[in-house]
Design a protein around this motif. Structure first.
Motif, mmCIF file in Angstrom:
data_model
loop_
_atom_site.group_PDB
_atom_site.id
_atom_site.type_symbol
_atom_site.label_atom_id
_atom_site.label_comp_id
_atom_site.label_asym_id
_atom_site.label_seq_id
_atom_site.Cartn_x
_atom_site.Cartn_y
_atom_site.Cartn_z
ATOM 1 N N LYS A 1 -10.413 14.981 7.561
ATOM 2 C CA LYS A 1 -9.819 14.834 6.237
ATOM 3 C C LYS A 1 -9.864 16.157 5.454
ATOM 4 O O LYS A 1 -8.936 16.493 4.729
ATOM 5 N N ILE A 2 -10.982 16.866 5.611
ATOM 6 C CA ILE A 2 -11.105 18.161 4.929
ATOM 7 C C ILE A 2 -10.025 19.117 5.438
ATOM 8 O O ILE A 2 -9.394 19.846 4.671
ATOM 9 N N TYR B 1 -5.220 3.038 6.039
ATOM 10 C CA TYR B 1 -5.124 1.570 5.987
ATOM 11 C C TYR B 1 -4.656 1.029 7.335
ATOM 12 O O TYR B 1 -5.218 0.059 7.860
ATOM 13 N N ILE C 1 -3.371 7.347 2.340
ATOM 14 C CA ILE C 1 -4.011 6.038 2.160
ATOM 15 C C ILE C 1 -3.342 5.004 3.071
ATOM 16 O O ILE C 1 -4.018 4.195 3.705
ATOM 17 N N GLU D 1 -19.952 5.807 4.720
ATOM 18 C CA GLU D 1 -19.904 5.553 6.165
ATOM 19 C C GLU D 1 -21.255 5.830 6.819
ATOM 20 O O GLU D 1 -21.645 5.151 7.767
ATOM 21 N N LEU E 1 -13.967 27.233 0.677
ATOM 22 C CA LEU E 1 -13.261 26.956 -0.569
ATOM 23 C C LEU E 1 -14.153 27.265 -1.774
ATOM 24 O O LEU E 1 -13.666 27.384 -2.895
ATOM 25 N N PRO F 1 -18.459 9.240 11.431
ATOM 26 C CA PRO F 1 -18.284 9.620 10.024
ATOM 27 C C PRO F 1 -18.102 11.126 9.800
ATOM 28 O O PRO F 1 -17.268 11.547 9.008
ATOM 29 N N TYR F 2 -18.898 11.929 10.513
ATOM 30 C CA TYR F 2 -18.807 13.373 10.292
ATOM 31 C C TYR F 2 -17.478 13.926 10.802
ATOM 32 O O TYR F 2 -16.814 14.717 10.142
ATOM 33 N N ILE G 1 -13.969 12.810 -0.355
ATOM 34 C CA ILE G 1 -14.332 12.806 1.067
ATOM 35 C C ILE G 1 -15.856 12.703 1.215
ATOM 36 O O ILE G 1 -16.362 11.951 2.047
ATOM 37 N N VAL H 1 0.865 -1.179 0.000
ATOM 38 C CA VAL H 1 0.000 0.000 0.000
ATOM 39 C C VAL H 1 0.898 1.225 0.000
ATOM 40 O O VAL H 1 1.869 1.288 0.759
ATOM 41 N N LYS I 1 -24.812 19.926 9.216
ATOM 42 C CA LYS I 1 -23.469 19.426 8.921
ATOM 43 C C LYS I 1 -23.136 19.644 7.451
ATOM 44 O O LYS I 1 -23.975 19.410 6.582
ATOM 45 N N VAL I 2 -21.924 20.064 7.182
ATOM 46 C CA VAL I 2 -21.507 20.193 5.782
ATOM 47 C C VAL I 2 -20.213 19.415 5.544
ATOM 48 O O VAL I 2 -19.316 19.384 6.382
ATOM 49 N N VAL I 3 -20.154 18.787 4.387
ATOM 50 C CA VAL I 3 -18.963 18.033 3.983
ATOM 51 C C VAL I 3 -18.677 18.367 2.522
ATOM 52 O O VAL I 3 -19.597 18.372 1.696
ATOM 53 N N PHE I 4 -17.411 18.657 2.204
ATOM 54 C CA PHE I 4 -17.062 18.893 0.804
ATOM 55 C C PHE I 4 -15.788 18.151 0.425
ATOM 56 O O PHE I 4 -15.211 17.463 1.264
ATOM 57 N N GLU I 5 -15.370 18.314 -0.839
ATOM 58 C CA GLU I 5 -14.298 17.543 -1.498
ATOM 59 C C GLU I 5 -14.880 16.203 -1.946
ATOM 60 O O GLU I 5 -15.217 15.339 -1.124
ATOM 61 N N GLU J 1 -16.856 9.024 0.467
ATOM 62 C CA GLU J 1 -16.554 8.116 1.578
ATOM 63 C C GLU J 1 -17.483 8.380 2.762
ATOM 64 O O GLU J 1 -17.899 7.457 3.457
ATOM 65 N N TYR J 2 -17.780 9.645 2.976
ATOM 66 C CA TYR J 2 -18.693 10.017 4.061
ATOM 67 C C TYR J 2 -20.062 9.374 3.836
ATOM 68 O O TYR J 2 -20.656 8.794 4.763
ATOM 69 N N ARG K 1 -9.947 -1.744 0.008
ATOM 70 C CA ARG K 1 -10.256 -0.312 0.064
ATOM 71 C C ARG K 1 -9.045 0.508 -0.352
ATOM 72 O O ARG K 1 -9.135 1.424 -1.170
ATOM 73 N N ALA K 2 -7.902 0.150 0.245
ATOM 74 C CA ALA K 2 -6.680 0.909 -0.042
ATOM 75 C C ALA K 2 -6.328 0.817 -1.523
ATOM 76 O O ALA K 2 -5.971 1.808 -2.155
ATOM 77 N N ALA L 1 -14.775 12.961 8.359
ATOM 78 C CA ALA L 1 -14.797 13.794 7.151
ATOM 79 C C ALA L 1 -14.187 15.160 7.440
ATOM 80 O O ALA L 1 -13.407 15.685 6.648
ATOM 81 N N GLN L 2 -14.521 15.741 8.612
ATOM 82 C CA GLN L 2 -13.990 17.065 8.950
ATOM 83 C C GLN L 2 -12.467 17.038 9.070
ATOM 84 O O GLN L 2 -11.769 17.958 8.654
ATOM 85 N N GLU M 1 -6.259 7.516 -7.354
ATOM 86 C CA GLU M 1 -5.147 8.457 -7.310
ATOM 87 C C GLU M 1 -4.304 8.345 -8.579
ATOM 88 O O GLU M 1 -3.942 9.338 -9.211
ATOM 89 N N LYS N 1 -8.521 3.067 -3.608
ATOM 90 C CA LYS N 1 -8.174 4.490 -3.458
ATOM 91 C C LYS N 1 -6.894 4.813 -4.220
ATOM 92 O O LYS N 1 -6.765 5.880 -4.812
ATOM 93 N N ILE N 2 -5.930 3.883 -4.179
ATOM 94 C CA ILE N 2 -4.673 4.089 -4.899
ATOM 95 C C ILE N 2 -4.943 4.184 -6.404
ATOM 96 O O ILE N 2 -4.388 5.030 -7.102
ATOM 97 N N GLU O 1 1.035 5.835 -0.931
ATOM 98 C CA GLU O 1 0.370 7.140 -0.776
ATOM 99 C C GLU O 1 0.118 7.376 0.722
ATOM 100 O O GLU O 1 -0.700 6.687 1.331
#
Lengths: 238, 238
Positions: free
Chosen positions: A115-116, A93, A89, B96, B71, A108-109, B89, A84, B82-86, B92-93, B111-112, A112-113, B119, B115-116, A86
């Motif tokens: 990661k953002i 993992y 990632i 979940e 952004l 989950p929320y 992300i 694996v 709640k807000v999530v962007f990207e 995945e949110y 999963r990994a 996500a926050q 990318e 995602k790779i 990156e």
């Protein structure tokens, strides 16, 4: 850290034999000065995972490295025939593989926050490299870019977040800008960035940060060998 | 798709009122021609989540949009404050939050790998935009870059992977390059790319792709309005 074996071992070059990896063992392919590999080193350090480390020449890459990872980048994890790569990632993992030491929150929320936040702080990395590689002479534009990125970080940093590990490597290297008089930067981060200062202070106390932190002069020396002399000294400091 | 409400609704501009969002409802902030928002539209489409859509002017952004997402980018999800962007992300949110319709595999290693793959396929997006925005006249360099990215995709694509959704938006737009004679490209992807051709054929049969697919001429028209005329026609086709 007792959990790392070979973290500061001699870098392997093309022609060097890759030691066999025992079943059930986990290996990290690393480059001692790579800020992205540093992210996974810190993650492993915090999770206290037993890991053996192979340091790899990234300028001239051994065949066994490129065979496992066509992108030829570190960090890369290998165990039981699985690879694996990156940094973000790899870290997720490791959390999924060893949930008992998960660093990302499980909600989950919240996940996500976090990661953002890492995504939004990535401009700091871009600005640092743009500054260091700047060639315009007066550093005006590169400095403006850096200021913007640091102000952004100042507005975003919160007291405790998973991303602290993901962004630390670049902040560990940042004081390099104070070492060269031509940059015209005396202090980092300075009084204009109280939240960033508090973050740096807090991070420097963390055992996982301290355990693998390098002196700033060593970081500078490596960057010079890599960027100016185009001959990266992968074994600096060992 | 019955699960979307307002997917092709008139774009909201600064000064337009944002309709209230009822408790328990989920909203997607979208731009009808954005390939990144398209990723989440497809994800929601495949997961059959009931979602209301607000299309947003991204050139002149409404205050209520920037307040929620500094952004100022789509896709963005909002529900219960709640807000999530990207895009990645967000997706995945959603997995979940609604694991019963998870699209990413649950096995950490699988999963990994997925995602790779996403990318590694991102170079296709970069190459497409570099080609479309190319200004050197003969398109030689941009074409070389595109060829390299497509060969990379050809070598990476596997029969079925979660990332098919993440990379589809750019492949849906790619045939634009055959519409303008000055590009000198007659067919896409052509016989040199059998795996890519099979992928495109397979994807075009998926209900979630078909449900939100736009005619290629519409994509071209939008890109022209946005990139050449610098006046994006956000309401094209409705």
């Amino acid at each position: 850290m007792a959990n790392f074996e070979g973290l500061n071992s001699i870098t392997l070059n093309p022609g060097d034999e890759l030691p066999p990896l025992a079943s059930g063992r986990m290996r990290l392919y690393n480059m001692m000065f790579c800020p992205f590999a540093h992210r996974s080193v810190l993650y492993i350090s915090k999770k206290k995972l037993p890991v053996e480390v192979i340091n790899v020449n990234l300028m001239e890459k051994p065949d066994w490295f490129v065979q496992r990872n066509p992108l030829g980048k570190v960090p890369m994890i290998e165990h039981d025939g699985k690879v694996v790569f990156e940094s973000l990632i790899v870290n997720e993992y490791l959390d999924e593989l060893f949930p008992e030491t998960a660093i990302l929150p499980t909600d989950p929320y919240e996940r996500a926050q976090q990661k953002i936040l890492v995504e939004r702080l990535s401009s700091v990395t871009a600005a640092f490299f743009a500054f260091m590689m700047n060639k315009d002479g007066d550093y005006k534009q590169a400095k403006d870019g850096m200021k913007k990125a640091l102000e952004n970080a100042e507005s975003l940093l919160v007291d405790d977040f998973y991303g602290d590990i993901a962004v630390w490597p670049i902040f560990e290297r940042f004081p390099i800008i104070t070492l060269n008089p031509k940059f015209g930067v005396k202090k980092f981060p300075g009084i204009k960035y109280p939240k960033l200062s508090a973050y740096i202070k807090r991070m420097k106390k963390q055992p996982e940060i301290k355990a693998v932190m390098k002196p700033i002069e060593l970081h500078e020396k490596f960057l010079k060998s890599a960027w100016i002399e185009k001959n990266p000294d992968y074994n600096l400091g060992i």
